[in-house]
Design a protein around this motif. Structure first.
Motif, short mmCIF file in Angstrom:
data_model
loop_
_atom_site.label_atom_id
_atom_site.label_comp_id
_atom_site.label_asym_id
_atom_site.label_seq_id
_atom_site.Cartn_x
_atom_site.Cartn_y
_atom_site.Cartn_z
N ALA A 59 31.68 17.99 53.72
CA ALA A 59 30.89 18.26 52.52
C ALA A 59 31.00 19.74 52.16
N LEU A 60 31.19 20.03 50.87
CA LEU A 60 31.26 21.42 50.43
C LEU A 60 29.87 22.04 50.46
N PRO A 61 29.77 23.31 50.88
CA PRO A 61 28.45 23.95 50.97
C PRO A 61 27.85 24.25 49.61
N VAL A 62 26.54 24.34 49.56
CA VAL A 62 25.82 24.73 48.34
C VAL A 62 25.76 26.24 48.29
N VAL A 63 26.29 26.83 47.22
CA VAL A 63 26.37 28.29 47.12
C VAL A 63 25.07 28.86 46.58
N ASN A 64 24.88 30.17 46.79
CA ASN A 64 23.69 30.86 46.33
C ASN A 64 24.04 32.30 45.96
N SER A 65 23.09 33.03 45.44
CA SER A 65 23.34 34.39 44.97
C SER A 65 23.75 35.33 46.10
N GLN A 66 23.16 35.16 47.27
CA GLN A 66 23.53 36.00 48.42
C GLN A 66 24.99 35.79 48.79
N PHE A 67 25.44 34.54 48.73
CA PHE A 67 26.84 34.23 49.01
C PHE A 67 27.75 34.89 47.98
N PHE A 68 27.43 34.75 46.71
CA PHE A 68 28.28 35.33 45.67
C PHE A 68 28.36 36.84 45.78
N THR A 69 27.26 37.49 46.11
CA THR A 69 27.25 38.95 46.24
C THR A 69 28.17 39.40 47.37
N ALA A 70 28.03 38.77 48.54
CA ALA A 70 28.86 39.15 49.69
C ALA A 70 30.33 38.84 49.43
N ALA A 71 30.62 37.68 48.82
CA ALA A 71 32.01 37.31 48.54
C ALA A 71 32.63 38.25 47.52
N ALA A 72 31.85 38.68 46.51
CA ALA A 72 32.36 39.59 45.50
C ALA A 72 32.68 40.95 46.11
N ILE A 73 31.79 41.46 46.96
CA ILE A 73 32.04 42.74 47.62
C ILE A 73 33.29 42.65 48.49
N ALA A 74 33.40 41.57 49.25
CA ALA A 74 34.58 41.36 50.10
C ALA A 74 35.85 41.31 49.26
N GLY A 75 35.79 40.63 48.11
CA GLY A 75 36.96 40.52 47.26
C GLY A 75 37.43 41.85 46.72
N VAL A 76 36.51 42.68 46.26
CA VAL A 76 36.86 44.00 45.73
C VAL A 76 37.42 44.89 46.85
N LEU A 77 36.79 44.86 48.01
CA LEU A 77 37.27 45.67 49.14
C LEU A 77 38.67 45.26 49.56
N GLN A 78 38.95 43.96 49.51
CA GLN A 78 40.29 43.50 49.89
C GLN A 78 41.35 43.95 48.89
N ILE A 79 40.98 44.01 47.61
CA ILE A 79 41.91 44.54 46.61
C ILE A 79 42.26 45.99 46.94
#
Length: 288
Positions: A59-79
């Motif tokens: 089952a795919l997990p239910v996302v939330n704002s905390q998840f999106f914030t951490a994933a966005a920061i990780a994405g920018v840092l990886q760039i």
């Protein structure tokens, strides 16, 4: 041997392949375009992987704002981390560039312990410290400290990427590690492709046309990068990122072999010794 160990070894192998293709692609275009290839050509694989997981019964997990914030920061840092790593290719040998970026192993341990509540066992501390000694031997002797600074900053950004990926996975609660890692990677790839794609639209030299002309190499970067990223994210979900990144230093001897056989590069004896120390550190951490 715990499950995260073979997953990390697979990710390290895929990252070595991806970095080698990026170095090859670097001869045809600038750092930003080469970095975009890692994300843009991997993006179509993310939904396919999610579909496969659902078809297998997860089952795919239910996302939330905390998840999106951490994933966005990780994405920018990886760039940022990837652009700096690609920039190193015109300054040093492939294996040495890889070694500089691998300072992330020590940095992820320190940053994780200080700011993210990640604990290290005594043996884990020894392994990370040994890896730090190996990396220190890679620092230039009469060479360019600017190059070293770029490499170490790249390692910092990669280290923070791993820690924020783990935070994003934690935000998904008790979701299956495979599903949580896949969802995190999918969101990161979408953000990275869009953000860096906008940047490329304002750069000269028709970067998208040149990427299409070199689509064979670019696709190789994307596919190997995607496979490696799935491995990293899954390993982060299973254990402390410091252990993952220290074990990932097995990438150094792989990079040495690739540098010698493909790019015809030669390293100093001290650099070979340093990589051997890093490999020993990886073995120590593998059996924590």
């Amino acid at each position: 041997m715990e499950l995260w160990v073979p997953i990390t070894l697979f990710a390290a192998a895929m990252q070595t392949v991806r970095t080698g293709w990026q170095k090859a692609l670097k001869t045809d275009m600038d750092d930003y375009a080469v970095t975009w290839a890692r994300f843009g050509f991997a993006l179509p694989l993310a939904p396919l992987y999610l579909v496969l997981l659902v078809a297998s019964g997860l089952a795919l997990p239910v996302v939330n704002s905390q998840f999106f914030t951490a994933a966005a920061i990780a994405g920018v840092l990886q760039i940022i981390a990837t652009i700096m790593l690609v920039a190193l290719f015109s300054r040093r040998e492939f294996a040495v560039c890889t070694a500089f970026s691998k300072t992330e192993a020590v940095q992820v341990a320190l940053l994780g312990s200080l700011f993210f509540g990640e604990d290290l066992s005594l043996l884990g501390m020894y392994g990370v410290a040994l890896g730090g000694i190996g990396i220190a031997l890679m620092l230039p002797r009469g060479g360019s400290w600017q190059t070293a600074a770029i490499g170490i900053c790249s390692g910092t950004a990669f280290a923070l990427t791993g820690l924020f990926v783990r935070q994003a996975i934690f935000a998904l609660g008790d979701a299956d590690p495979l599903a949580a890692a896949a969802m995190t990677l999918a969101v990161m790839l979408l953000l990275q492709t869009l953000l860096l794609g906008i940047v490329l639209c304002f750069r000269s030299g028709a970067p998208f046309r040149r990427l299409w002309q070199a689509r064979g190499h670019a696709l190789a970067v994307g596919v190997s990068g995607f496979l490696g990223s799935i491995g990293w994210a899954t390993a982060f979900a299973l254990t402390n990122p410091a252990y993952v990144k220290t074990l990932a230093q097995v990438e150094l001897p792989l990079a040495y072999v690739l540098g010698r056989t493909v790019f015809r590069e030669k390293l100093r004896p001290l650099e070979i010794i340093a990589m051997s120390i890093c490999a020993i550190a990886a073995i120590v951490v593998a059996f924590v």
